[in-house]
Design a protein around this motif. Structure first.
Motif, PDB file in Angstrom:
ATOM      1  N   MET A   1     -54.109-126.156  -3.455  1.00  0.00           N
ATOM      2  CA  MET A   1     -53.334-127.724  -3.146  1.00  0.00           C
ATOM      3  C   MET A   1     -52.365-127.235  -1.911  1.00  0.00           C
ATOM      4  O   MET A   1     -51.732-126.177  -1.753  1.00  0.00           O
ATOM      5  CB  MET A   1     -52.515-128.044  -4.100  1.00  0.00           C
ATOM      6  CG  MET A   1     -51.784-129.369  -3.875  1.00  0.00           C
ATOM      7  SD  MET A   1     -50.851-129.625  -5.448  1.00  0.00           S
ATOM      8  CE  MET A   1     -50.182-131.236  -4.972  1.00  0.00           C
ATOM      9  N   ALA A   2     -52.290-128.165  -0.877  1.00  0.00           N
ATOM     10  CA  ALA A   2     -51.493-127.877   0.143  1.00  0.00           C
ATOM     11  C   ALA A   2     -50.090-128.022  -0.259  1.00  0.00           C
ATOM     12  O   ALA A   2     -49.624-128.835  -1.435  1.00  0.00           O
ATOM     13  CB  ALA A   2     -51.752-129.067   1.245  1.00  0.00           C
ATOM     14  N   ARG A   3     -49.099-127.338   0.633  1.00  0.00           N
ATOM     15  CA  ARG A   3     -47.661-127.515   0.100  1.00  0.00           C
ATOM     16  C   ARG A   3     -46.993-129.034   0.419  1.00  0.00           C
ATOM     17  O   ARG A   3     -47.564-129.675   1.572  1.00  0.00           O
ATOM     18  CB  ARG A   3     -46.774-126.319   0.695  1.00  0.00           C
ATOM     19  CG  ARG A   3     -46.675-126.179   2.267  1.00  0.00           C
ATOM     20  CD  ARG A   3     -45.834-125.004   2.566  1.00  0.00           C
ATOM     21  NE  ARG A   3     -45.886-125.062   4.015  1.00  0.00           N
ATOM     22  CZ  ARG A   3     -45.188-124.038   4.793  1.00  0.00           C
ATOM     23  NH1 ARG A   3     -44.415-123.123   4.237  1.00  0.00           N
ATOM     24  NH2 ARG A   3     -44.744-124.249   5.980  1.00  0.00           N
ATOM     25  N   PRO A   4     -46.251-129.368  -0.085  1.00  0.00           N
ATOM     26  CA  PRO A   4     -45.690-130.762   0.226  1.00  0.00           C
ATOM     27  C   PRO A   4     -44.840-130.686   1.663  1.00  0.00           C
ATOM     28  O   PRO A   4     -44.393-129.739   1.977  1.00  0.00           O
ATOM     29  CB  PRO A   4     -44.598-130.999  -0.699  1.00  0.00           C
ATOM     30  CG  PRO A   4     -45.218-130.105  -1.947  1.00  0.00           C
ATOM     31  CD  PRO A   4     -45.784-128.843  -1.453  1.00  0.00           C
ATOM     32  N   LEU A   5     -44.893-131.811   2.124  1.00  0.00           N
ATOM     33  CA  LEU A   5     -44.518-132.165   3.551  1.00  0.00           C
ATOM     34  C   LEU A   5     -43.258-133.212   3.251  1.00  0.00           C
ATOM     35  O   LEU A   5     -43.610-134.372   2.870  1.00  0.00           O
ATOM     36  CB  LEU A   5     -45.410-132.364   4.596  1.00  0.00           C
ATOM     37  CG  LEU A   5     -44.992-132.484   5.727  1.00  0.00           C
ATOM     38  CD1 LEU A   5     -44.626-131.358   6.546  1.00  0.00           C
ATOM     39  CD2 LEU A   5     -46.086-132.968   6.825  1.00  0.00           C
ATOM     40  N   SER A  37     -43.570-137.040   1.806  1.00  0.00           N
ATOM     41  CA  SER A  37     -42.427-137.682   1.641  1.00  0.00           C
ATOM     42  C   SER A  37     -41.632-138.007   2.837  1.00  0.00           C
ATOM     43  O   SER A  37     -41.323-137.274   3.611  1.00  0.00           O
ATOM     44  CB  SER A  37     -41.265-137.076   0.608  1.00  0.00           C
ATOM     45  OG  SER A  37     -40.229-137.985   0.476  1.00  0.00           O
ATOM     46  N   LEU A  38     -41.813-139.125   3.309  1.00  0.00           N
ATOM     47  CA  LEU A  38     -41.215-139.693   4.694  1.00  0.00           C
ATOM     48  C   LEU A  38     -39.756-140.470   4.418  1.00  0.00           C
ATOM     49  O   LEU A  38     -39.779-141.504   3.620  1.00  0.00           O
ATOM     50  CB  LEU A  38     -42.084-140.783   5.267  1.00  0.00           C
ATOM     51  CG  LEU A  38     -41.523-141.187   6.571  1.00  0.00           C
ATOM     52  CD1 LEU A  38     -41.723-140.240   7.697  1.00  0.00           C
ATOM     53  CD2 LEU A  38     -42.581-142.403   7.145  1.00  0.00           C
ATOM     54  N   VAL A 115     -41.962-126.204  -0.076  1.00  0.00           N
ATOM     55  CA  VAL A 115     -41.925-127.321   0.668  1.00  0.00           C
ATOM     56  C   VAL A 115     -41.862-127.098   2.089  1.00  0.00           C
ATOM     57  O   VAL A 115     -40.986-126.189   2.638  1.00  0.00           O
ATOM     58  CB  VAL A 115     -40.766-128.283   0.069  1.00  0.00           C
ATOM     59  CG1 VAL A 115     -40.588-129.428   0.977  1.00  0.00           C
ATOM     60  CG2 VAL A 115     -41.140-128.831  -1.188  1.00  0.00           C
ATOM     61  N   GLN A 116     -42.448-127.863   3.112  1.00  0.00           N
ATOM     62  CA  GLN A 116     -42.182-127.783   4.486  1.00  0.00           C
ATOM     63  C   GLN A 116     -41.537-129.019   4.982  1.00  0.00           C
ATOM     64  O   GLN A 116     -41.816-130.390   4.618  1.00  0.00           O
ATOM     65  CB  GLN A 116     -43.588-127.693   5.241  1.00  0.00           C
ATOM     66  CG  GLN A 116     -43.252-127.692   6.695  1.00  0.00           C
ATOM     67  CD  GLN A 116     -42.611-126.410   7.282  1.00  0.00           C
ATOM     68  OE1 GLN A 116     -43.040-125.590   7.133  1.00  0.00           O
ATOM     69  NE2 GLN A 116     -41.460-126.584   8.059  1.00  0.00           N
TER      70      GLN A 116
END
Length: 120
Positions: A1-5, A37-38, A115-116
């Protein structure tokens, strides 16, 4: 799974290229399956209102309302509490799916493992 952005956009129509870049990166990530998350802060707060993203135009760029729809479809969009209050924007004013939250929620999101965070 990609790390959250987590992406915070601080610019709106006052800095169209910077604003559009944030939405483009968020939408591309969301479309790729990255948890996104924007955060809408500063002048980008206006894009939380119905019709405001559709009014935004930048040559050679995907329409902002299309990008916002992608992000809302698979990610999260948050309007900064203080930014909303300064513009007299309330929870009943924003597009469906957009929440209003403050700095503590932002800090909670960006300090999770792996998280990035990006700020535009």
């Amino acid at each position: 799974m990609a790390r959250p952005l987590v992406i915070k956009v601080t610019a709106g129509a006052d800095a169209p290229e910077r604003s559009n870049q944030a939405f483009t990166v968020a939408a591309a990530a969301a479309a790729s399956g990255v948890p996104v998350s924007l955060w809408l802060t500063g002048e980008s707060a206006w894009f939380a209102l119905p019709g405001k993203a559709a009014e935004f135009s930048l040559p050679h760029a995907t329409p902002l309302d299309d990008l916002l729809a992608v992000i809302l479809g698979s990610g999260r969009v948050t309007l900064c509490t203080q930014c909303a209050a300064r513009r007299e924007i309330g929870p009943d004013d924003v597009l469906p799916g957009i929440r209003i939250a403050g700095a503590s929620t932002f800090v909670e999101e960006i300090t999770l493992d792996d998280v990035q965070a990006l700020v535009y």
